[in-house]
Design an enzyme around this catalytic site. Sequence first.
Site, PDB file in Angstrom:
ATOM      1  N   HIS A  88       0.775  -1.094   0.149  1.00  0.00           N
ATOM      2  CA  HIS A  88       0.090  -0.068   0.115  1.00  0.00           C
ATOM      3  C   HIS A  88       0.724   1.239   0.105  1.00  0.00           C
ATOM      4  O   HIS A  88       1.161   1.925   0.893  1.00  0.00           O
ATOM      5  CB  HIS A  88      -0.814   0.040   1.148  1.00  0.00           C
ATOM      6  CG  HIS A  88      -2.128   1.029   1.177  1.00  0.00           C
ATOM      7  ND1 HIS A  88      -3.085   0.684   1.849  1.00  0.00           N
ATOM      8  CD2 HIS A  88      -1.908   2.242   0.626  1.00  0.00           C
ATOM      9  CE1 HIS A  88      -3.859   2.092   1.513  1.00  0.00           C
ATOM     10  NE2 HIS A  88      -3.222   2.934   0.885  1.00  0.00           N
ATOM     11  N   HIS A 120       1.699   5.029  -1.544  1.00  0.00           N
ATOM     12  CA  HIS A 120       1.568   6.223  -2.384  1.00  0.00           C
ATOM     13  C   HIS A 120       2.912   6.605  -2.934  1.00  0.00           C
ATOM     14  O   HIS A 120       3.601   7.179  -1.879  1.00  0.00           O
ATOM     15  CB  HIS A 120       0.814   7.331  -1.469  1.00  0.00           C
ATOM     16  CG  HIS A 120      -0.394   7.022  -1.118  1.00  0.00           C
ATOM     17  ND1 HIS A 120      -1.625   7.639  -1.530  1.00  0.00           N
ATOM     18  CD2 HIS A 120      -0.907   6.048  -0.334  1.00  0.00           C
ATOM     19  CE1 HIS A 120      -2.779   7.329  -0.920  1.00  0.00           C
ATOM     20  NE2 HIS A 120      -2.375   6.291  -0.142  1.00  0.00           N
ATOM     21  N   LYS A 125      -6.628   0.093  -8.567  1.00  0.00           N
ATOM     22  CA  LYS A 125      -6.885   0.599  -7.278  1.00  0.00           C
ATOM     23  C   LYS A 125      -8.120   1.398  -7.654  1.00  0.00           C
ATOM     24  O   LYS A 125      -8.275   2.373  -8.262  1.00  0.00           O
ATOM     25  CB  LYS A 125      -5.894   1.485  -6.760  1.00  0.00           C
ATOM     26  CG  LYS A 125      -6.077   2.339  -5.625  1.00  0.00           C
ATOM     27  CD  LYS A 125      -6.400   1.502  -4.469  1.00  0.00           C
ATOM     28  CE  LYS A 125      -7.261   2.243  -3.091  1.00  0.00           C
ATOM     29  NZ  LYS A 125      -6.290   3.124  -2.585  1.00  0.00           N
ATOM     30  N   HIS A 170     -10.434   4.172  -5.517  1.00  0.00           N
ATOM     31  CA  HIS A 170     -10.319   4.886  -4.365  1.00  0.00           C
ATOM     32  C   HIS A 170     -11.550   5.626  -4.282  1.00  0.00           C
ATOM     33  O   HIS A 170     -12.151   6.338  -5.427  1.00  0.00           O
ATOM     34  CB  HIS A 170      -9.231   5.541  -4.297  1.00  0.00           C
ATOM     35  CG  HIS A 170      -8.804   6.472  -3.014  1.00  0.00           C
ATOM     36  ND1 HIS A 170      -9.449   7.432  -2.479  1.00  0.00           N
ATOM     37  CD2 HIS A 170      -7.750   6.014  -2.294  1.00  0.00           C
ATOM     38  CE1 HIS A 170      -8.858   7.587  -1.423  1.00  0.00           C
ATOM     39  NE2 HIS A 170      -7.663   7.066  -1.332  1.00  0.00           N
ATOM     40  N   HIS A 220     -10.256   1.116  -1.735  1.00  0.00           N
ATOM     41  CA  HIS A 220     -10.512   2.257  -0.465  1.00  0.00           C
ATOM     42  C   HIS A 220     -11.811   2.530  -0.637  1.00  0.00           C
ATOM     43  O   HIS A 220     -12.485   3.122  -1.596  1.00  0.00           O
ATOM     44  CB  HIS A 220      -9.704   3.168  -0.917  1.00  0.00           C
ATOM     45  CG  HIS A 220      -9.968   4.397   0.478  1.00  0.00           C
ATOM     46  ND1 HIS A 220      -8.759   5.149   0.955  1.00  0.00           N
ATOM     47  CD2 HIS A 220     -11.020   4.996   0.610  1.00  0.00           C
ATOM     48  CE1 HIS A 220      -9.261   6.000   1.759  1.00  0.00           C
ATOM     49  NE2 HIS A 220     -10.642   6.094   1.691  1.00  0.00           N
ATOM     50  N   HIS A 238      -6.679  -0.796   4.415  1.00  0.00           N
ATOM     51  CA  HIS A 238      -7.186  -0.371   5.669  1.00  0.00           C
ATOM     52  C   HIS A 238      -8.632  -0.928   6.035  1.00  0.00           C
ATOM     53  O   HIS A 238      -9.367  -0.110   6.296  1.00  0.00           O
ATOM     54  CB  HIS A 238      -6.839   1.139   5.998  1.00  0.00           C
ATOM     55  CG  HIS A 238      -6.998   1.961   4.546  1.00  0.00           C
ATOM     56  ND1 HIS A 238      -8.236   1.977   4.007  1.00  0.00           N
ATOM     57  CD2 HIS A 238      -6.319   2.784   3.971  1.00  0.00           C
ATOM     58  CE1 HIS A 238      -8.191   2.836   3.149  1.00  0.00           C
ATOM     59  NE2 HIS A 238      -7.108   3.307   3.095  1.00  0.00           N
ATOM     60  N   HIS A 274      -6.249  14.086   2.790  1.00  0.00           N
ATOM     61  CA  HIS A 274      -7.564  13.977   1.962  1.00  0.00           C
ATOM     62  C   HIS A 274      -8.086  15.431   1.618  1.00  0.00           C
ATOM     63  O   HIS A 274      -9.103  15.784   1.187  1.00  0.00           O
ATOM     64  CB  HIS A 274      -8.461  13.171   2.430  1.00  0.00           C
ATOM     65  CG  HIS A 274      -8.302  11.851   2.467  1.00  0.00           C
ATOM     66  ND1 HIS A 274      -8.307  11.071   1.418  1.00  0.00           N
ATOM     67  CD2 HIS A 274      -7.704  10.753   3.242  1.00  0.00           C
ATOM     68  CE1 HIS A 274      -7.839   9.767   1.545  1.00  0.00           C
ATOM     69  NE2 HIS A 274      -7.575   9.610   2.655  1.00  0.00           N
ATOM     70  N   ASP A 281       0.777   2.724   3.759  1.00  0.00           N
ATOM     71  CA  ASP A 281      -0.009   3.917   3.217  1.00  0.00           C
ATOM     72  C   ASP A 281       1.000   5.090   3.219  1.00  0.00           C
ATOM     73  O   ASP A 281       0.405   6.037   3.766  1.00  0.00           O
ATOM     74  CB  ASP A 281      -1.003   4.121   4.326  1.00  0.00           C
ATOM     75  CG  ASP A 281      -2.436   4.842   3.260  1.00  0.00           C
ATOM     76  OD1 ASP A 281      -2.097   5.360   2.240  1.00  0.00           O
ATOM     77  OD2 ASP A 281      -3.443   4.909   3.883  1.00  0.00           O
TER      78      ASP A 281
END
Length: 567
Positions: free
Chosen positions: A134, A136, A217, A219, A246, A272, A320, A360
Amino acid sequence: MAKISRAAYADMFGPTVGDRVRLGDTELWIEVEKDYATYGHEVKFGGGKVIRDGMGQSQRPNTEAVDTVITNALILDHWGVVKADIGLKQGRIAAIGKAGNPDIQDNIDIIIGPGTEVIAGEGMIATAGGIDAHIHFICPQQIEEALMSGVTTMLGGGAGPATGTNATTCTPGPWHMGKMLQAADAFPMNLGFLGKGNASLPAALEEQMLAGAMGLKLHEDWGTTPASIDNCLNIAEKYDVQVAIHTDTLNESGFVEDTLAAFKGRTIHTYHTEGAGGGHAPDIIKACGELNVLPSSTNPTRPYTINTVDEHLDMLMVCHHLDPDIPEDVAFADSRIRKETIAAEDILHDLGAFSMISSDSQAMGRVGEVVCRTWQTAHKMKVQRGPLAQDSERADNFRAKRYIAKYTINPAIAHGIAHEVGSLEPGKLADIILWRPAFFGAKPSLIIKGGMIAAAPMGDANASIPTPQPVHYRPMFGAFGRAMQQTRLTFVCQAALDNGVKEQFGLQSPLSACRNTRTVTKKSMVLNDLTPQMEVDSQTYEVRANGELLVCEPAKVLPLAQRYFLF
């Protein structure tokens, strides 16, 4: 026959059957289950020792001998806790067993010759390189940080510190995918990239697969609707790749039941799965009870401590792109951070209901702490819940195997790369981490990447010996030039290989196709395959597994923490 004491033997050759080793400053102990050594015929390098011409070193040419032997290491892997020599050949693990000279010794599995280098594993623990599934890819400096912590494979998405990458693990579109594949050639780390899976029609996803994605992915920040879930999984089935998801924290396009229904029984990796990192509030944790769901955690909630909730709110606002002056944004953040589900996550890991742990990175996660957070969780559960039923008061072998599987073999299986990495087994890439037991889980002693030392703690380069201060982690020869490119892998899908992606982008490193991702189920998760009946109270957030309320106290103090990182 001459004898020496058990303590003297351990000092000279490392622990043997029946000896116990403490893992760092945790309350976890492992006991040696098997020793491949023939007592009195152990091999060891040094002045006046065994690996010399005509003794432990044979006359055999390199076609018969290994390139490197790690002597007398204590292997900790999902399959066992064993003492053995490890032979490396052409960057892969050739054999695990007894090393030596077959001309004068019996039962030799690993031939040492004049062309063999030696790494002393006496008193060291050997583990497979960690897999962080995971990531980024926000900044390239993450890769060195992860490598120095014992991680040798990073899977995820992104294209640098763009706003989208800061929040979502997606490398969107063929252009970005190609550029990230080209960048991957520069790092001593196995890498694989996930394309953006949020689309309700197939064409835009298929072009990402052909451009070199190893998966997709979904999200919520891009809109994880039932339609996009269904379409993304259709593409995954067609191209034999994994989907990571996610889910929809705000429950805008449906509730957790709607998302599970959209899976239609197809395999998916839920990131998660507790929910603090994102997902249906408050009950995404229920997904860990599904046979087709491969659940993982990210490390900020590992384990539950007195500081966990407070730090998450600030992390969430930044990652976010939320505004603390907008009440709806604050409410969004508050809905995701629940001490009840975080506490339950600890126990679900200990039961084997959560199968993987990842970072993450820089997006509510710490890229250099996958390994230490995993063992902190295992320690906390040992202290709070006692030995597992499969263990005893004497040793924690089963628990250790369960937890190491969470960041080695299970993410490898989930993403279809277990034929290359994820465990210490013959034929696999020689990604091996050596640890002094006192520093286990915190600071590796040697990072071997594709059979070559890529990083290590190293002293002053102008000193007369390697150890004078300042000692800190530095890249080694395996991290440079063509050697680095030839001791790493980039993972793609088979369709991308067939499409000539290596030639199209001028890639220098070997490419490996992921495979068998669509037949994986929770039962494929080694030592972490429990599928409990999950219940979450939507008002109190209480979590039950098979009717049992999952409650534990937050830790006030953890091992593998401040005392290891003063310097």
